[in-house]
Scaffold this active site. Structure first.
Site, PDB file in Angstrom:
ATOM      1  CD  GLU A 144      -2.383   1.291   2.816  1.00 53.61           C
ATOM      2  OE1 GLU A 144      -2.413   0.304   3.573  1.00 53.61           O
ATOM      3  OE2 GLU A 144      -2.826   2.395   3.139  1.00 53.61           O
ATOM      4  CD  GLU A 153       4.793  15.357   0.485  1.00 51.73           C
ATOM      5  OE1 GLU A 153       3.986  15.363  -0.483  1.00 51.73           O
ATOM      6  OE2 GLU A 153       4.845  16.257   1.334  1.00 51.73           O
ATOM      7  CE  LYS A 192     -15.373  15.593 -16.300  1.00 51.89           C
ATOM      8  NZ  LYS A 192     -15.452  15.072 -17.669  1.00 51.89           N
ATOM      9  CB  THR A 194     -12.819   8.226 -10.687  1.00 50.16           C
ATOM     10  OG1 THR A 194     -13.396   8.115  -9.399  1.00 50.16           O
ATOM     11  CG2 THR A 194     -12.185   6.907 -11.076  1.00 50.16           C
ATOM     12  CB  CYS A 384       1.529   1.568  28.624  1.00 50.10           C
ATOM     13  SG  CYS A 384       3.317   1.721  28.450  1.00 50.10           S
ATOM     14  NE  ARG A 465      11.856   7.643  25.848  1.00 50.11           N
ATOM     15  CZ  ARG A 465      12.563   7.310  24.770  1.00 50.11           C
ATOM     16  NH1 ARG A 465      13.586   6.503  24.884  1.00 50.11           N
ATOM     17  NH2 ARG A 465      12.243   7.782  23.584  1.00 50.11           N
ATOM     18  CG  HIS A 510       1.167  -1.009  24.485  1.00 47.19           C
ATOM     19  ND1 HIS A 510       0.400   0.134  24.483  1.00 47.19           N
ATOM     20  CD2 HIS A 510       2.377  -0.646  24.963  1.00 47.19           C
ATOM     21  CE1 HIS A 510       1.114   1.148  24.927  1.00 47.19           C
ATOM     22  NE2 HIS A 510       2.318   0.704  25.229  1.00 47.19           N
ATOM     23  CD  GLU A 512      -2.677  -1.304  23.308  1.00 47.76           C
ATOM     24  OE1 GLU A 512      -2.680  -2.099  24.280  1.00 47.76           O
ATOM     25  OE2 GLU A 512      -2.061  -0.224  23.309  1.00 47.76           O
TER      26      GLU A 512
HETATM   27  N1  GLN Z   1       5.237   7.409  29.215  1.00 48.58           N
HETATM   28  C1  GLN Z   1       5.333   6.117  29.816  1.00 48.58           C
HETATM   29  C2  GLN Z   1       6.688   5.483  29.624  1.00 48.58           C
HETATM   30  O1  GLN Z   1       7.435   5.865  28.769  1.00 48.58           O
HETATM   31  C3  GLN Z   1       4.225   5.210  29.294  1.00 48.58           C
HETATM   32  C4  GLN Z   1       4.336   4.901  27.842  1.00 48.58           C
HETATM   33  C5  GLN Z   1       3.066   4.355  27.239  1.00 48.58           C
HETATM   34  O2  GLN Z   1       1.980   4.513  27.795  1.00 48.58           O
HETATM   35  N2  GLN Z   1       3.174   3.743  26.073  1.00 48.58           N
HETATM   36  O3  GLN Z   1       7.035   4.577  30.344  1.00 48.58           O
END
Ligand code: GLN
Length: 546
Positions: A144, A153, A192, A194, A384, A465, A510, A512
């Site tokens: 894509e 670009e 048009k 398109t 997080c 972090r 995460h 998700e």
């Molecule tokens: N700011 C936080 C960290 O760096 C949480 C990062 C986040 O929610 N992805 O640890």
């Protein structure tokens, strides 16, 4: 570039946001359902080396792959549709292309030559396109191209496609997605834009093979024929891409339009078996026929652009669907919440999700929300930064750690309950330097996490972090917040829970990023289940009190 892999380029015209990513993912799904092994790649024409340094307001969520690449949110759609992980090679930006070419120039790889867009940049684009095919893992690679045809670009990418179309060993086709606007005053569908968009592609030397026309209304046969005639395309290769109730309808709509068959014909590939879409259709049935409804609040600071939380909302949709629950998402800006209004803003929620994020803005609203969820026994999922807020809140309000905080927001806090990871100290560059990608986590037996995962070792993706400060762990556990998930290699706390609460889980990773249509994420599934339980118990209490 000899390879038996076939390539499909997806370009877009007329406007952005037409849903190229969803069309690409839907096509890939159908081809996969016919037995082909397919992957999707996104080429982004911006100069950031990756979207990790972009504000979510600019570009939506940053999606993280297993191998720790910070990528475009479209890769999330690819994974959710295909149930196959993507990698660093699936997302390439102009910044990364130039960085590579410039590094090579400094090394002397082009000594004596003038380094130019054509052929050096286009060659590097072509090399990146071919990389996935060369793994030998895929029959078909869908690439894509971000942006809209005609953008300055995008030019080198379109030029690379033009060149590839002429390479004898490179088998590829171009699918171009455009818009057919409907003029309500005259009741007409207009072709048009398109035609102009295809002209613009032709000016760059690229004749599209298939056109997908995004439209609000069904396209009559004569409109398709007109487009076919003006754009040098056979009428059956003009595909209607009508607005759908949910993005998960699109593969079925594309199947009805025979997009997969047209593509296979053009690529000279057999149709294979009829697409196996049973599980997908069952998902859609459940999605459209919920048996109950719950309200889940998402508390974040980027809520003006919902794409900032794309994977989270999709994970909730997957989890709600498998439970046949319609989840009404209530978006609440973290900056709007304080001790005084928390009750009125949060009391109608059956579940609370405190979202990830960076920096000081909105933090106190998140901490207040956690307190409300903890004290009022509302199912809570902190992701997080959301987990870090749960730790801060517990420190301040249960352990009595005055001004407990993360050193990200308050470096001089007397109680640095969240602090910079050891490995992060001394890092000054911002791009691609967080703790990124998949890491293992050992899950405690008697925990909500274990109930959900039903496994003792899991692997989840990270992007942070800061982390829980283990110096305080014993005090937290004694006071009732347990670390139920630990990285086995370095003891980082990955999951915290409050066992004396119906469902209170904070995760440093995460989840998700790993939820897909056919494999909804267990944590989200159990979280949504817990919200329904709360709602049902409220109903019972109301009846009993009457
Ligand atoms: N700011 C936080 C960290 O760096 C949480 C990062 C986040 O929610 N992805 O640890």
């Amino acid at each position: 570039m000899p390879s038996s892999t076939k390539y499909i380029f997806v370009t877009g015209g007329v406007t952005s946001s037409l849903g190229k990513g969803i069309i690409a993912a839907s096509l890939a799904k159908l081809l996969q359902a016919r037995g082909y092994s397919v992957t999707i790649q996104k080429l982004d024409p911006y100069i950031n080396v990756d979207p990790g340094t972009l504000n979510p307001y600019e570009h939506g969520e940053c999606f993280v792959t297993e191998d720790g690449a910070e990528t475009d949110l479209d890769l999330g759609h690819y994974e959710r549709f295909l149930n196959v992980p993507t990698s660093q090679a699936n997302n390439v930006t102009t910044g990364r292309i130039y960085q590579h070419v410039i590094n090579k120039e400094r090394e002397g790889a082009y000594l004596g030559k003038t380094v130019q867009v054509i052929p050096h940049i286009t060659d590097e684009i072509k090399r990146r396109i071919a990389l996935l095919g060369e793994t030998g893992n895929y029959d078909i690679v869908i690439t894509e191209i971000g942006g809209t045809v005609g953008d300055i670009e995008s030019l080198p990418y379109i030029e690379a496609v033009r060149q590839l179309k002429w390479e004898p060993d490179f088998d590829c086709i171009v699918l171009h997605l455009t818009l057919v606007p409907y003029l309500a005053t005259s009741g007409e569908l207009k072709t048009k834009p398109t035609q102009h968009s295809v002209k613009s592609l032709l000016e760059s030397g690229v004749q599209p093979d298939i056109l997908a026309l995004r439209t609000e209304h069904k396209l009559p046969k004569d409109v398709k024929e007109k487009v076919a005639l003006f754009c040098n395309i056979s009428p059956k290769a003009v595909i209607e891409a009508i607005d759908a109730e949910t993005i998960y309808d699109v593969p079925i709509l594309m199947e009805d339009e025979k997009l997969d068959k047209v593509v296979l014909d053009k690529l000279g590939l057999p149709y294979g078996k009829e697409p196996e879409m049973l599980a997908w259709k069952e998902f859609l049935f459940k999605f459209k026929n919920p048996k109950s409804q719950v309200n889940i609040g998402i508390i974040g600071k980027y809520i003006e652009l919902k794409d900032s939380y794309k994977s989270i909302t999709e994970s909730i949709i997957h989890a709600g669907t498998i439970n046949q629950i319609n989840v009404n998402l209530v978006w609440i800006h973290s900056e709007d919440i304080d001790e005084k209004n928390a009750d009125s803003l949060l009391k109608n929620l059956d579940g609370i999700l405190v979202a990830p994020g960076f920096g000081e803005r909105g933090i106190e609203g998140k901490v207040t929300t956690v307190k409300y969820a903890r004290q009022n026994k509302i199912p809570f999922l902190g992701i997080c930064l959301g987990m870090q807020c749960a730790v801060i809140e517990f420190g301040r309000n249960v352990l009595g750690f005055n001004d407990a905080h993360s050193t990200e927001m308050y470096p001089a806090t007397p109680y640095p309950v969240i602090y910079l990871m050891e490995e992060q100290r001394g890092i000054v560059n911002k791009g691609g330097t967080m703790r990124l990608g998949a890491y293992p986590c050992k899950v405690e037996n008697n925990s909500k996490a274990h109930e959900a995962y039903k496994e003792s070792v899991i692997s989840e993706r990270h992007r942070h972090r800061y982390e829980f400060n283990n110096k305080y762990l014993a005090e937290y556990e004694k006071a009732g917040m347990k670390a139920t998930g630990i990285n086995p290699e370095n003891n980082l706390v990955e999951i915290v829970e409050i066992p004396n609460h119906p469902w209170f889980v904070g995760v440093q990773f995460h989840p998700e990023y790993k939820s897909t249509v056919t494999k909804p994420h267990p944590l989200f599934v159990d979280f949504v289940k817990a919200t329904l339980q709360l709602k049902e118990s409220k109903k019972t209490t109301a009846v009993l009190n009457n």
